[in-house]
Design an enzyme around this catalytic site. Structure first.
Site: not given
Ligand SMILES: Cc1cc2nc3c(=O)[nH]c(=O)nc-3n(C[C@H](O)[C@H](O)[C@H](O)COP(=O)(O)OP(=O)(O)OC[C@H]3O[C@@H](n4cnc5c(N)ncnc54)[C@H](O)[C@@H]3O)c2cc1C
Length: 380
Positions: A243, A362-364
């Site tokens: 992140r 993306f990535e949460g």
């Protein structure tokens, strides 16, 4: 003008200079065409690998660059200012190496890590599935224990570098519930593993995002990373670092949009003066600059905590949230600064705006970042 950075060592300053030089020579000349056509930039990743830019945060012992995370992230930021898709691919590659480096046995690391970090191979991170993105614990892809290893069956989705990567850090189910997930290192070319055609995306078009199908693919036991059932905590630990990579990429993209907007506003005239001299527009640019600086400050704060060995999970989520929201706002405002021209493909700012959107996803997603932050505040 290059960003005036505070870097911890003269070596880091040289590294940033090298990065800018490579970005100017290798990335800038190809970005517009490759993003328009969706053609994968052959040669770009080997060039970055040869310069040591694909393994910066890992120790020298395994062929890494032994750089503090705060330096690695600033390199990513510079790459993103020229080509966001390539910077995302580099960040995902680094993410895909994290589980083996952090949870692998010495023997596994000796065997595979140097190859992964050498820059000759590129990695992918395969957690998401068609029905399970935010709710990663609901994944269904199954790794069934058999004599000598596992048989993998199931569908994965949204794989950055899919079909192009040399190895896949895979998360699959070896049991039930959130403690029933395990992590594996899958070489490309494994029999029974195939990829869908690249998704037709709004942006980041030169780097493929694909599905993958595992059809009874055999993996020897030595390819499992960490203990059986440890997979989800491995995935989340890697994502804390990943992140920050996305936060840095978003900052680089926003910085580029700001730079383009300022340059245009100094040239374009309306009502007898440059548009930057109209206070209404100057304030838009000032807010954009404040957003970029804040984004950089939040990711550097988290990275410095990581480098100091302090907990940084909450700060990583804050950085991802702040930097990607900033990138969306700044790139949208950059289009506004360009007026009608901003809405055409004659200038790159419309592409920056399209590229910024996925960073909030993306990535949460940024809703999930808020969830992580709120849970930490609640102590749950
Ligand atoms: C270009 C691209 C590249 C990607 N690369 C990778 C990769 O390399 N590897 C990988 O594993 N994955 C990758 N992903 C997948 C990405 O991480 C997921 O798309 C993301 O996690 C969201 O999952 P989803 O798409 O299933 O959306 P969903 O989980 O279905 O969410 C839909 C909406 O509901 C919201 N939502 C869901 N749950 C909650 C909640 N509890 N509270 C509030 N809101 C909620 C979400 O924020 C979102 O707005 C990529 C995605 C894209 C688009």
């Amino acid at each position: 003008m290059p960003v005036d950075r505070m870097l911890p060592t003269p070596e880091a300053r040289d590294l940033l200079e090298l990065t800018r030089d490579i970005a100017d020579k290798v990335l800038e000349p190809r970005v517009a065409e490759c993003e328009k056509t969706g053609i994968f930039p052959d040669g770009v990743f080997p060039a970055l690998g040869a310069a040591g830019l694909l393994s910066l945060p890992y120790p020298e012992e395994f062929g890494g660059g032994a750089q503090p995370y705060e330096v690695y992230l600033q390199v990513l930021e510079e790459l993103a200012a020229r080509w966001a898709a390539v910077a995302v691919a580099v960040s995902v590659h680094s993410l895909s190496c994290h589980p083996l480096f952090t949870f692998g046995t010495d023997e596994q690391k000796q065997r595979w890590l140097a190859g992964m970090l050498s820059g000759e191979t590129i990695g992918a991170y395969s957690l998401s599935e068609p029905h399970a993105g935010s709710d990663a614990a609901a994944l269904r892809c199954r790794a069934t224990p058999v004599e000598g290893g596992y048989r993998i069956t199931g569908a994965k989705a949204w794989i950055t570098n899919g079909g192009r990567a040399d190895f896949y850090t895979l998360f699959a189910r070896t049991g039930e519930g959130s403690r029933g997930i395990s992590c594996f290192l899958v070489p490309a070319g494994t029999e029974g593993l195939s990829f869908g055609k690249p998704e037709e995306k709004m942006g980041l078009r030169a780097v493929p995002t694909t599905t993958a199908a595992y059809d009874d693919a055999f993996l020897p036991e030595e390819r499992r990373v960490g203990a059986e059932g440890q997979g989800l905590s491995i995935a989340f630990s890697a994502l804390d670092s990943g992140r920050l990579g996305i936060a840095a990429v978003a900052t680089g993209l926003a910085q580029r949009a700001l730079d383009e907007a300022v340059a245009y506003a100094k040239e374009r005239e309306a009502f007898g003066r440059h548009i930057i001299d109209h206070q209404g527009l100057g304030f838009v640019l000032a807010d954009m600059a404040a957003a970029v600086d804040s984004a950089r400050a939040t990711y550097l704060d988290a990275a410095r905590r990581r480098d100091a060995g302090l907990p940084y999970s909450r700060q990583a989520s804050v950085a991802k949230l702040v930097a990607t929201d900033a990138a969306m706002k700044v790139t949208t405002d950059a289009v506004q600064v360009f007026g009608g021209y901003g809405y055409t493909q004659d200038f790159p700012v419309e592409r920056y705006m399209r590229e910024a959107k996925v960073m909030q996803i993306f990535e949460g997603t940024n809703q999930i970042q808020r969830l992580v932050i709120a849970r930490q505040l609640a102590g749950t």
